[in-house]
Design a protein around this motif. Sequence first.
Motif, short mmCIF file in Angstrom:
data_model
loop_
_atom_site.label_atom_id
_atom_site.label_comp_id
_atom_site.label_asym_id
_atom_site.label_seq_id
_atom_site.Cartn_x
_atom_site.Cartn_y
_atom_site.Cartn_z
N TYR A 239 0.81 -1.23 0.00
CA TYR A 239 0.00 0.00 0.00
C TYR A 239 0.84 1.28 0.00
CZ TYR A 239 -4.08 -2.91 0.85
OH TYR A 239 -5.08 -3.85 0.72
N ASP A 240 2.14 1.16 -0.21
CA ASP A 240 3.03 2.31 -0.11
C ASP A 240 3.38 2.86 -1.49
OD1 ASP A 240 4.98 4.19 0.47
OD2 ASP A 240 5.94 2.95 2.00
N ALA A 241 2.98 4.10 -1.76
CA ALA A 241 3.24 4.73 -3.06
C ALA A 241 4.70 5.12 -3.25
CB ALA A 241 2.35 5.97 -3.23
N ASP A 242 5.52 5.05 -2.19
CA ASP A 242 6.94 5.32 -2.34
C ASP A 242 7.63 4.29 -3.23
OD1 ASP A 242 7.36 7.71 -1.12
OD2 ASP A 242 7.97 6.87 0.81
N LEU A 243 6.97 3.19 -3.53
CA LEU A 243 7.54 2.21 -4.43
C LEU A 243 7.50 2.67 -5.89
CD1 LEU A 243 7.30 0.43 -1.87
CD2 LEU A 243 6.70 -1.47 -3.38
N SER A 244 6.74 3.71 -6.18
CA SER A 244 6.68 4.22 -7.55
C SER A 244 7.63 5.40 -7.73
CB SER A 244 5.26 4.66 -7.91
OG SER A 244 4.85 5.77 -7.14
N ARG A 245 7.96 5.70 -8.96
CA ARG A 245 8.95 6.72 -9.27
C ARG A 245 8.59 8.08 -8.69
NH1 ARG A 245 10.21 7.43 -15.46
NH2 ARG A 245 8.25 8.60 -15.48
N ASP A 246 7.33 8.50 -8.86
CA ASP A 246 6.94 9.84 -8.41
C ASP A 246 6.10 9.82 -7.13
OD1 ASP A 246 4.57 8.82 -9.33
OD2 ASP A 246 4.19 10.39 -10.80
N GLY A 247 5.99 8.67 -6.49
CA GLY A 247 5.24 8.59 -5.25
C GLY A 247 3.75 8.68 -5.41
N SER A 248 3.24 8.35 -6.60
CA SER A 248 1.81 8.49 -6.86
C SER A 248 1.07 7.15 -6.96
CB SER A 248 1.58 9.25 -8.18
OG SER A 248 2.04 8.49 -9.30
N MET A 249 1.80 6.04 -6.97
CA MET A 249 1.15 4.77 -7.25
C MET A 249 1.74 3.67 -6.37
SD MET A 249 1.01 2.67 -10.88
CE MET A 249 -0.25 3.74 -11.59
N SER A 250 0.86 2.91 -5.74
CA SER A 250 1.27 1.73 -5.00
C SER A 250 0.76 0.49 -5.73
CB SER A 250 0.69 1.76 -3.58
OG SER A 250 -0.72 1.60 -3.63
N CYS A 251 1.12 -0.68 -5.25
CA CYS A 251 0.55 -1.91 -5.81
C CYS A 251 -0.97 -1.88 -5.71
CB CYS A 251 1.08 -3.12 -5.07
SG CYS A 251 2.87 -3.31 -5.05
N ALA A 252 -1.47 -1.35 -4.60
CA ALA A 252 -2.90 -1.31 -4.35
C ALA A 252 -3.64 -0.30 -5.23
CB ALA A 252 -3.17 -1.01 -2.88
N SER A 253 -2.91 0.58 -5.91
CA SER A 253 -3.57 1.52 -6.82
C SER A 253 -4.28 0.76 -7.94
CB SER A 253 -2.55 2.49 -7.42
OG SER A 253 -1.96 3.29 -6.43
N CYS A 254 -3.68 -0.35 -8.36
CA CYS A 254 -4.31 -1.17 -9.41
C CYS A 254 -5.01 -2.38 -8.81
CB CYS A 254 -3.25 -1.65 -10.40
SG CYS A 254 -2.48 -0.33 -11.37
N HIS A 255 -4.40 -2.98 -7.80
CA HIS A 255 -4.96 -4.19 -7.20
C HIS A 255 -5.78 -3.82 -5.97
CE1 HIS A 255 -2.62 -6.83 -9.82
NE2 HIS A 255 -1.60 -6.01 -9.63
N GLU A 256 -7.05 -3.49 -6.19
CA GLU A 256 -7.93 -3.02 -5.12
C GLU A 256 -8.61 -4.22 -4.45
OE1 GLU A 256 -10.66 -0.07 -6.50
OE2 GLU A 256 -9.22 0.76 -7.92
N GLN A 257 -8.57 -4.22 -3.13
CA GLN A 257 -9.14 -5.34 -2.39
C GLN A 257 -10.62 -5.55 -2.71
OE1 GLN A 257 -8.27 -5.32 1.80
NE2 GLN A 257 -9.89 -6.77 2.29
N ARG A 258 -11.37 -4.45 -2.89
CA ARG A 258 -12.81 -4.58 -3.14
C ARG A 258 -13.12 -5.19 -4.49
NH1 ARG A 258 -15.14 0.55 -5.44
NH2 ARG A 258 -13.37 1.76 -6.24
N HIS A 259 -12.13 -5.27 -5.36
CA HIS A 259 -12.30 -5.90 -6.67
C HIS A 259 -11.48 -7.18 -6.76
CE1 HIS A 259 -14.67 -2.70 -8.40
NE2 HIS A 259 -13.76 -1.80 -8.11
#
Length: 209
Positions: free
Chosen positions: A40-60
């Motif tokens: 769930y940490d967006a620091d894994l992306s280049r600009d700090g805007s996207m985490s794994c959960a940005s695409c992989h949403e628990q509710r889906h």
Amino acid sequence: MRYHIMLFLGFLTTGAAFPAIAANISPIAAKIELGHRLFYDADLSRDGSMSCASCHEQRHAFSDGNPTHPGVTDEDGIRNVPPLENVGQFHTLTWINQHVTTLEDQFFIPLSGHHPVEMGMTDMPELARRLYANPCYRVLFSKAFPEKNIPIDARSVAQAVSAFERELISDKSPWDLRLSGATRSQTNGKKIFFGKGKCSSCHHPPPIH
């Protein structure tokens, strides 16, 4: 969905109290909780805007319900975001490269891949620097990887996220429990999955005991 998580994210923000909470955590529990936080940490992306959960949403079911998802450069995606439930039981993990057979190797495709750019993180020393700046991460990485002199690196991140993903197990649905009264659509879906659709040629269901 079943999680074997020993800590909750709320505890990870308590600063000084965290080392005491973490003192009795086993390495595997620390690794899973570390992966939970990293997912769930967006620091894994280049600009700090996207985490794994940005695409992989628990509710889906850890997908996102859309045909594709753009990355940090707003480049159009070319593949549907796959769900992650039971992903630890998959035999292959990508359509493009059937030789990617471990979650640890697959992790780097969205993290630093170019076709298309997703999270865009190609500077692995920068990734390590960001994570090392967080005292809770320093504790968790040390606890999760006691055998490493320098536990915070890209491979450790991949191992931790993969450990968390292997805990995303869904095995309590009516179909899993073999309850009576399957609907017509479920029955038809089974025929397609194992028959003319040939879905089962790649997606092998776990054995029913």
